[in-house]
Design a protein around this motif. Structure first.
Motif, PDB file in Angstrom:
ATOM      1  N   MET A  88       0.853  -1.178   0.000  1.00  0.00           N
ATOM      2  CA  MET A  88       0.000   0.000   0.000  1.00  0.00           C
ATOM      3  C   MET A  88       0.897   1.239   0.000  1.00  0.00           C
ATOM      4  O   MET A  88       1.766   1.383   0.866  1.00  0.00           O
ATOM      5  CB  MET A  88      -0.917   0.008   1.224  1.00  0.00           C
ATOM      6  N   SER A  89       0.707   2.104  -1.005  1.00  0.00           N
ATOM      7  CA  SER A  89       1.610   3.242  -1.177  1.00  0.00           C
ATOM      8  C   SER A  89       0.931   4.334  -2.007  1.00  0.00           C
ATOM      9  O   SER A  89       0.264   4.018  -3.002  1.00  0.00           O
ATOM     10  CB  SER A  89       2.877   2.765  -1.906  1.00  0.00           C
ATOM     11  N   PRO A  90       1.089   5.601  -1.628  1.00  0.00           N
ATOM     12  CA  PRO A  90       0.440   6.663  -2.414  1.00  0.00           C
ATOM     13  C   PRO A  90       1.024   6.787  -3.823  1.00  0.00           C
ATOM     14  O   PRO A  90       0.420   7.424  -4.677  1.00  0.00           O
ATOM     15  CB  PRO A  90       0.696   7.936  -1.593  1.00  0.00           C
ATOM     16  N   SER A 133      -2.282   2.224  -4.723  1.00  0.00           N
ATOM     17  CA  SER A 133      -2.774   3.442  -4.061  1.00  0.00           C
ATOM     18  C   SER A 133      -4.290   3.411  -3.997  1.00  0.00           C
ATOM     19  O   SER A 133      -4.948   2.923  -4.916  1.00  0.00           O
ATOM     20  CB  SER A 133      -2.326   4.675  -4.839  1.00  0.00           C
ATOM     21  N   ILE A 134      -4.868   3.922  -2.920  1.00  0.00           N
ATOM     22  CA  ILE A 134      -6.337   4.011  -2.858  1.00  0.00           C
ATOM     23  C   ILE A 134      -6.831   5.404  -3.223  1.00  0.00           C
ATOM     24  O   ILE A 134      -8.036   5.659  -3.183  1.00  0.00           O
ATOM     25  CB  ILE A 134      -6.910   3.569  -1.494  1.00  0.00           C
ATOM     26  N   GLY A 135      -5.930   6.332  -3.587  1.00  0.00           N
ATOM     27  CA  GLY A 135      -6.392   7.646  -4.002  1.00  0.00           C
ATOM     28  C   GLY A 135      -5.294   8.680  -3.892  1.00  0.00           C
ATOM     29  O   GLY A 135      -4.265   8.444  -3.268  1.00  0.00           O
ATOM     30  N   TYR A 137      -4.153  11.176  -2.215  1.00  0.00           N
ATOM     31  CA  TYR A 137      -3.977  11.876  -0.940  1.00  0.00           C
ATOM     32  C   TYR A 137      -3.033  11.001  -0.147  1.00  0.00           C
ATOM     33  O   TYR A 137      -2.860   9.820  -0.460  1.00  0.00           O
ATOM     34  CB  TYR A 137      -5.314  12.057  -0.206  1.00  0.00           C
ATOM     35  N   VAL A 138      -2.413  11.581   0.879  1.00  0.00           N
ATOM     36  CA  VAL A 138      -1.390  10.836   1.616  1.00  0.00           C
ATOM     37  C   VAL A 138      -1.872  10.517   3.026  1.00  0.00           C
ATOM     38  O   VAL A 138      -2.206  11.417   3.799  1.00  0.00           O
ATOM     39  CB  VAL A 138      -0.058  11.621   1.656  1.00  0.00           C
ATOM     40  N   LEU A 139      -1.921   9.225   3.325  1.00  0.00           N
ATOM     41  CA  LEU A 139      -2.248   8.756   4.668  1.00  0.00           C
ATOM     42  C   LEU A 139      -0.955   8.658   5.468  1.00  0.00           C
ATOM     43  O   LEU A 139       0.129   8.619   4.905  1.00  0.00           O
ATOM     44  CB  LEU A 139      -2.909   7.375   4.593  1.00  0.00           C
ATOM     45  N   GLY A 142      -0.063   2.760   5.644  1.00  0.00           N
ATOM     46  CA  GLY A 142      -0.828   1.957   4.693  1.00  0.00           C
ATOM     47  C   GLY A 142      -2.007   1.211   5.298  1.00  0.00           C
ATOM     48  O   GLY A 142      -2.816   0.637   4.559  1.00  0.00           O
ATOM     49  N   ALA A 145      -5.495   2.059   4.175  1.00  0.00           N
ATOM     50  CA  ALA A 145      -5.585   1.687   2.757  1.00  0.00           C
ATOM     51  C   ALA A 145      -5.784   0.176   2.617  1.00  0.00           C
ATOM     52  O   ALA A 145      -6.587  -0.277   1.793  1.00  0.00           O
ATOM     53  CB  ALA A 145      -4.329   2.138   2.018  1.00  0.00           C
TER      54      ALA A 145
HETATM   55  N1  ADE Z   1      -0.213   5.042   2.215  1.00  0.00           N
HETATM   56  C1  ADE Z   1      -0.232   6.377   2.389  1.00  0.00           C
HETATM   57  N2  ADE Z   1      -1.069   6.968   1.536  1.00  0.00           N
HETATM   58  C2  ADE Z   1      -1.624   5.961   0.774  1.00  0.00           C
HETATM   59  C3  ADE Z   1      -2.561   5.934  -0.282  1.00  0.00           C
HETATM   60  N3  ADE Z   1      -3.124   7.053  -0.767  1.00  0.00           N
HETATM   61  N4  ADE Z   1      -2.866   4.742  -0.823  1.00  0.00           N
HETATM   62  C4  ADE Z   1      -2.291   3.614  -0.360  1.00  0.00           C
HETATM   63  N5  ADE Z   1      -1.402   3.585   0.632  1.00  0.00           N
HETATM   64  C5  ADE Z   1      -1.068   4.745   1.213  1.00  0.00           C
END
Ligand code: ADE
Length: 231
Positions: A88-90, A133-135, A137-139, A142, A145
């Motif tokens: 899971m990664s932006p 990525s789920i979208g 924006y930055v969480l 992960g 997500a």
């Molecule tokens: N980790 C931080 N931001 C994320 C995102 N937008 N989607 C998936 N993993 C994330």
């Protein structure tokens, strides 16, 4: 066949989270899906049990060490494990309903939740992690997500949704946003249910829903109506 998810995280207590309730909760109870959360820190080797270190080249934040994460991945997912390994990664490829359905048709997934500034690039390559990525924006990690991805997968597993049709009529299955919904009472704060919906004329109802769906999609998500221009 059941869907087996193994989540590698520094916060295993965040799982199953909301997935322990409602639709997904019942799927877990029936054994249609299993979610195992494994703490990456359990695979640290030094006496401080460190999982991260400062970024090569300098800069802010911390990076998850490749050795610790690779050991964790190998422990939960041996070489003959056919499940895809997701990170899971932006900066991953955006998750789509099509990918959700593909995952749901498979044996499960190993899901790595990043924290800090990210994960050492070498473990992404060496363990063939698919960044998702789920979208845009930055969480802060992960985990939410991963919960989101699992929620989307579980609800399309065979036998999970009550009504077999109720999945495929929705946004992103039809390629358009869904039309508005109404229920009783007939009048709410001076607002009436559109007359067509209580007319009993099923052809007219279907036409109204299709027109509303198109109107909303044009206004909010014109990209869904355009021919696919992605490479
Ligand atoms: N980790 C931080 N931001 C994320 C995102 N937008 N989607 C998936 N993993 C994330």
């Amino acid at each position: 066949m059941s869907f087996r998810a193994t989540v590698l995280t520094l916060y295993p207590d965040m799982f199953p989270g909301h997935l322990g309730h409602s639709l997904a909760g019942r799927a877990l109870e029936r054994g249609d899906v299993s979610i195992e959360a494994v703490n990456i820190r359990d695979f640290a080797t030094d006496r401080h049990r460190s999982v991260d270190d400062t970024p090569a080249g300098g800069g802010a934040g911390m990076v998850i060490r490749p050795d610790v994460l690779a050991t964790a991945i190998d422990a939960v997912s041996p070489r003959d494990d056919s499940r895809p390994r997701l990170l899971m990664s932006p900066r991953g490829r955006p998750l789509t309903q099509a990918r959700v359905r593909e995952l749901a048709e498979g044996p499960g997934a190993v899901i790595v939740c990043g924290r800090f500034e990210g994960v050492d690039q070498r473990v992404i390559e060496a363990r063939d992690l698919e960044e998702v990525s789920i979208g845009d924006y930055v969480l802060s990690g992960g985990e939410p997500a991963a919960l989101t991805l699992l929620d989307a997968v579980i609800r399309v597993l065979p036998g999970v949704m009550g009504n077999a049709q109720s999945g495929t009529q929705e946004s992103f299955e039809t390629g358009q946003l869904e039309h508005p919904h109404y229920t009783r009472p007939q009048v709410f704060e001076d607002r009436e249910i559109p007359a067509v919906l209580t007319s009993g004329n099923h052809k007219a109802i279907e036409a109204w829903r299709e027109a509303e769906s198109l109107r909303l999609t044009r206004a909010r998500r014109p990209d869904l109506l355009e021919p696919d221009e992605t490479p």
